[in-house]
Design an enzyme around this catalytic site. Structure first.
Site, PDB file in Angstrom:
ATOM      1  N   HIS A 126       0.847  -1.180   0.000  1.00  0.00           N
ATOM      2  CA  HIS A 126       0.000   0.000   0.000  1.00  0.00           C
ATOM      3  C   HIS A 126       0.888   1.236   0.000  1.00  0.00           C
ATOM      4  O   HIS A 126       2.058   1.184   0.415  1.00  0.00           O
ATOM      5  CB  HIS A 126      -0.902   0.013   1.239  1.00  0.00           C
ATOM      6  N   CYS A 178      -0.868   2.587  -4.960  1.00  0.00           N
ATOM      7  CA  CYS A 178      -1.680   3.724  -5.381  1.00  0.00           C
ATOM      8  C   CYS A 178      -0.945   5.032  -5.094  1.00  0.00           C
ATOM      9  O   CYS A 178      -0.048   5.098  -4.253  1.00  0.00           O
ATOM     10  CB  CYS A 178      -3.017   3.722  -4.664  1.00  0.00           C
TER      11      CYS A 178
END
Length: 461
Positions: free
Chosen positions: A309, A353
């Site tokens: 992440h 992301c």
């Protein structure tokens, strides 16, 4: 039992499932105290006495140009020794007409006395057991439309099909001229092409020659690409965080990405792959420091793949929620901290992301696209670029946007990256490959994958 070195892998045959392998025999020469190639090139046969070998077999056994293998008298593959010889090293043992060395010829007439040159094409009525393959010295090479146009050492102008499976391919209508090392003396063989006649005649009963390999003694006299000859090519470090303290953040589908990356870099690209799973922020720092302190002097490149992440400030999230900056990890491989990678490409791929936005302009009505079950890898908001030469940093998505993945598939970016590299690494340099990856990802779901580069030359993986 004898040893041989692979000097060429032809383009894939039979719907990309098989390839031709060409070898030179090796023997120990007492006068120089080392193994040298000798004799004329021959085809390496697989099971069933066929001259073509299954590509899956080649990848599984890591057989590539420069690999030293063990053969039996009937030229059947027995085992991979794991040894590697670069083409420049092999060419040190190639001589004109020397029975103690690998033999080269100054021209087609010398190599194939029964052949005739017809408007550049080379044909003969019978290939013969000793006239099927030969290394021919050349003074010029140009590529166009999958054809090789060359001038041999004896002044012959030839135009033949280029079947060589290496970095020297071109299907463009533009003429691409290769840099050739000029011979230093009359006895210096210079740079060579491997000319081969087919095993079956055409309908007219003639055998036609093709180029099965291009042997350049220097990677590029113009220094337009990085050296990529070592075995292994270098270290490939994969950091893949899948299981987090906050179980809602778990990324189980990332195992598909990890498996694809291991196969690509370990088998196809000949890197030494090391995988680290589920690291905290400080552990990611420690592993990068460990690899920066290694001796990379015998390697030609370094690859690091970060999958986790993301968080604001260009940071990667560790499994307990604390973060580490990407720039902090990359800085471990700057010249002052890792001098053995100076002047060598250092390549970083990031699957995470870079924001919370999703592109709302997905194409409608395309039944081939199924966006059900898509998830993202949190946020990685700001943008960084390498601060030193010879770095490449590639992101899954642009600043401010999510990078999508699917439970039964993995991430769209890593899956596209591995597939495009596997298909094109032998002919395209990395920058062109990443452009194709961006095209594929954006076509699939309008996710754009940017690259920041301070590379000085082309990278052929």
């Amino acid at each position: 039992m004898k040893q041989a070195v692979v000097i060429s892998l032809a383009k894939a045959h039979r719907d990309n499932r098989t390839s031709i392998v060409h070898c030179l025999r090796l023997k120990f020469q007492r006068d120089v105290g080392e193994v040298r190639p000798y004799g004329r090139p021959f085809w390496l046969h697989a099971d069933g006495n066929k001259f073509i070998i299954d590509n899956d077999f080649l990848r599984r056994e890591k057989i590539d140009v420069g690999k030293v293998i063990v053969i039996s008298n009937n030229v059947c593959y027995l085992m991979n020794t794991g040894d590697y010889l670069s083409i420049p090293k092999v060419m040190e043992g190639i001589k004109f007409g020397d029975s103690q060395s690998a033999v080269a010829f100054r021209g087609i007439d010398e190599a194939f006395p029964d052949a005739t040159i017809y408007d550049g094409s080379i044909g003969q009525d019978l290939p013969g057991p000793d006239q099927s393959h030969a290394l021919v010295s050349v003074l010029e090479i140009s590529l166009k439309d999958n054809n090789l146009v060359a001038v041999t050492r004896s002044g012959e102008k030839i135009t033949i099909n280029n079947c060589s499976r290496n970095n020297y391919q071109d299907s463009s209508i533009q003429v691409v001229e290769l840099s050739i090392r000029k011979p230093r003396s009359e006895e210096d063989v210079g740079d060579l092409i491997l000319v081969s006649f087919g095993s079956k005649p055409t309908d007219q009963g003639c055998y036609w020659a093709t180029c099965e390999g291009i042997l350049l003694s220097e990677v590029s006299t113009e220094h337009d690409c990085y050296k990529m000859e070592s075995y292994p090519r270098g270290h490939c470090l994969i950091i893949n965080n899948m299981c987090f303290e906050n179980e809602k953040l778990n990324r189980p589908c990332a195992i598909h990405d990890e498996e694809k990356l291991q196969s690509l870099f370990g088998n196809d690209l000949q890197f030494q792959v090391h995988v680290e799973n589920d690291l905290q922020n400080f552990e990611m720092q420690q592993i990068c420091t460990e690899y920066s302190e290694k001796d990379h002097s015998k390697c030609d490149a370094f690859v690091c793949i970060l999958m986790s992440h993301g968080d604001v400030g260009d940071k990667i999230v560790g499994v307990k929620g604390r973060t580490i900056g990407i720039e902090q990890l990359m800085s471990e491989f700057k010249t002052e901290r890792c001098p053995s990678l100076a002047g060598k490409p250092k390549i970083f791929f990031v699957q995470a992301c870079r924001g919370s936005l999703e592109d709302k302009f997905l194409r409608q009505g395309d039944e081939s696209r199924d966006f059900a079950g898509l998830t993202c890898d949190s946020t990685l908001a700001s943008s960084i670029s390498p601060q030193e030469s010879d770095f490449l940093l590639a992101f899954a998505t642009v600043r401010g946007y999510v990078a999508l993945k699917r439970r039964d598939y993995g991430s769209f970016y890593i899956q596209a990256l591995t597939e495009v590299i596997a298909r094109n690494h032998n002919k395209d340099h990395l920058s062109d490959i990443l452009t194709a990856v961006n095209c594929r990802v954006s076509d699939a779901l309008n996710q754009v994958s940017p690259t920041h580069s301070t590379l000085r030359y082309k990278v052929f993986l």
